[in-house]
Design an enzyme around this catalytic site. Structure first.
Site, PDB file in Angstrom:
ATOM      1  N   ALA A  18      -3.764   4.658   5.527  1.00  0.00           N
ATOM      2  CA  ALA A  18      -2.518   4.138   6.094  1.00  0.00           C
ATOM      3  C   ALA A  18      -2.596   2.687   6.531  1.00  0.00           C
ATOM      4  CB  ALA A  18      -2.093   5.001   7.287  1.00  0.00           C
ATOM      5  N   SER A  19      -3.705   2.011   6.270  1.00  0.00           N
ATOM      6  CA  SER A  19      -3.845   0.659   6.799  1.00  0.00           C
ATOM      7  C   SER A  19      -3.028  -0.366   6.030  1.00  0.00           C
ATOM      8  CB  SER A  19      -5.325   0.244   6.818  1.00  0.00           C
ATOM      9  OG  SER A  19      -5.891   0.291   5.522  1.00  0.00           O
ATOM     10  N   SER A  20      -2.651  -0.051   4.778  1.00  0.00           N
ATOM     11  CA  SER A  20      -1.841  -0.990   3.993  1.00  0.00           C
ATOM     12  C   SER A  20      -1.143  -0.231   2.870  1.00  0.00           C
ATOM     13  CB  SER A  20      -2.713  -2.114   3.420  1.00  0.00           C
ATOM     14  OG  SER A  20      -3.633  -1.601   2.469  1.00  0.00           O
ATOM     15  N   GLY A  21      -0.348  -0.947   2.094  1.00  0.00           N
ATOM     16  CA  GLY A  21       0.261  -0.374   0.901  1.00  0.00           C
ATOM     17  C   GLY A  21       1.185   0.795   1.185  1.00  0.00           C
ATOM     18  N   TYR A 159     -10.795   4.749 -13.354  1.00  0.00           N
ATOM     19  CA  TYR A 159      -9.646   4.895 -12.457  1.00  0.00           C
ATOM     20  C   TYR A 159      -8.667   5.916 -13.029  1.00  0.00           C
ATOM     21  CZ  TYR A 159      -5.359   3.792  -9.924  1.00  0.00           C
ATOM     22  OH  TYR A 159      -4.215   3.887  -9.179  1.00  0.00           O
TER      23      TYR A 159
END
Length: 307
Positions: A18-21, A159
């Site tokens: 949840a820190s970015s994006g 990925y």
């Protein structure tokens, strides 16, 4: 056993990464709708800023520092949520790092890192979430995949493999929950097209050019899809017309879709600004002229596990 809440304002939601994006955007939007949110990532100072923003708007949030590659730390996310709010209605696995380039040009430790974060980290979160949902008798698990989950994309090899694993896991879990007569537990996968987020600058880049993709989407449409899925999850939710068209095309003409996608990826890569390369033993690429530190693998290890 509690009843499943049917309003966003009544939900307790865990957002891992949840820190970015997408994770940050989803947590803020859910809190604005009245949800109680538990946000988790490695960068605690960024989580604290998000909590302050949510609380200043009258919302309720709890920050938990955790590395998704450590199952014990992932378990602590759930414990903290239960201690604070008494239950978990929705668990959002929004974890992912990337490495771009021909498979053989990407060092094996970077391939391994992608699997540790994108697949194993998501599995740890899934296991913890389902344990709690089984106790409650209901719950919604949302896994952030990619259109790569359905359409394997050249130059994003491992990925794409991890994101295919995300979708396969979600499909399998829904069948197992059906067999176990636990159909009040739902699992959905979000499948965005390429999106304009920090992923492109955080990814390890071994192409020799600036990482890019054609017609990138606005991250807001992905955030909206995640929020919708909290109440109306879908096993597969391609986001935006490009992802939907690519998904449909791959079902109808898989080989041609993969070839066209590969050609687009290569063309876009070649159009990017050239990059110079570190010539040391690990061949770390450099980010010249962008005001960033040179070693992208170092960036992956600092910022990856929960972006």
């Amino acid at each position: 056993m509690s009843a499943r809440p049917d309003k966003l304002g009544d939900l307790v939601v865990v957002v891992v990464g949840a820190s970015s994006g997408f994770g940050r955007g989803s947590a803020i939007k859910l809190a604005a709708e009245g949800s109680s949110v538990v946000i988790a990532a490695r960068r605690k100072h960024m989580l604290d800023e998000i909590v302050s923003e949510i609380e200043s708007g009258g919302g309720s949030a709890l920050a938990v520092e955790a590395d998704v590659t450590d199952p014990a730390q992932v378990s602590e996310i759930a414990k903290s949520a239960i201690n604070q709010f008494g239950r978990i209605d929705v668990w959002i696995n929004n974890v992912g790092v990337g490495a771009i380039g021909y498979f053989w040009d990407i060092p094996i430790e970077d391939h391994s890192r992608l699997i540790d974060v994108n697949l194993k980290g998501l599995i740890y979160g899934t296991h913890v979430a389902l344990d709690q949902f089984i106790i409650q008798g209901y719950g919604t698990l949302i896994n952030t995949g990619s259109i790569d989950s359905e359409v394997p994309l050249a130059l994003q090899n491992t990925y794409a493999a991890t994101k295919a694993g995300v979708l396969s896991l979600s499909r399998t879990l829904n069948e197992e929950l059906r067999l176990a007569k636990m159909e009040d537990i739902k699992v959905g996968t979000i499948m965005p097209w390429a999106v304009d987020t920090p992923w492109w600058t955080h990814a390890a880049n071994y192409t020799g050019h600036e990482p890019r993709m054609a017609m990138m989407d606005d991250p807001e449409i992905v955030v909206d899809a995640i929020v919708r899925s909290c109440l109306r999850p879908k096993e597969e939710r391609p986001v935006g017309w490009k992802a939907k068209a690519s998904d449909m095309s791959h079902h109808l003409i898989p080989d041609l879709t993969e070839r066209l996608s590969a050609n687009i990826a290569k063309k876009e890569s070649d159009r990017g600004d050239p990059r110079s390369f570190h010539t040391g033993a690990i061949h770390e690429p450099m980010l010249d002229g962008m005001g960033m530190d040179g070693g992208i693998r170092a960036r992956m290890k600092r910022e990856d596990a929960n972006d």
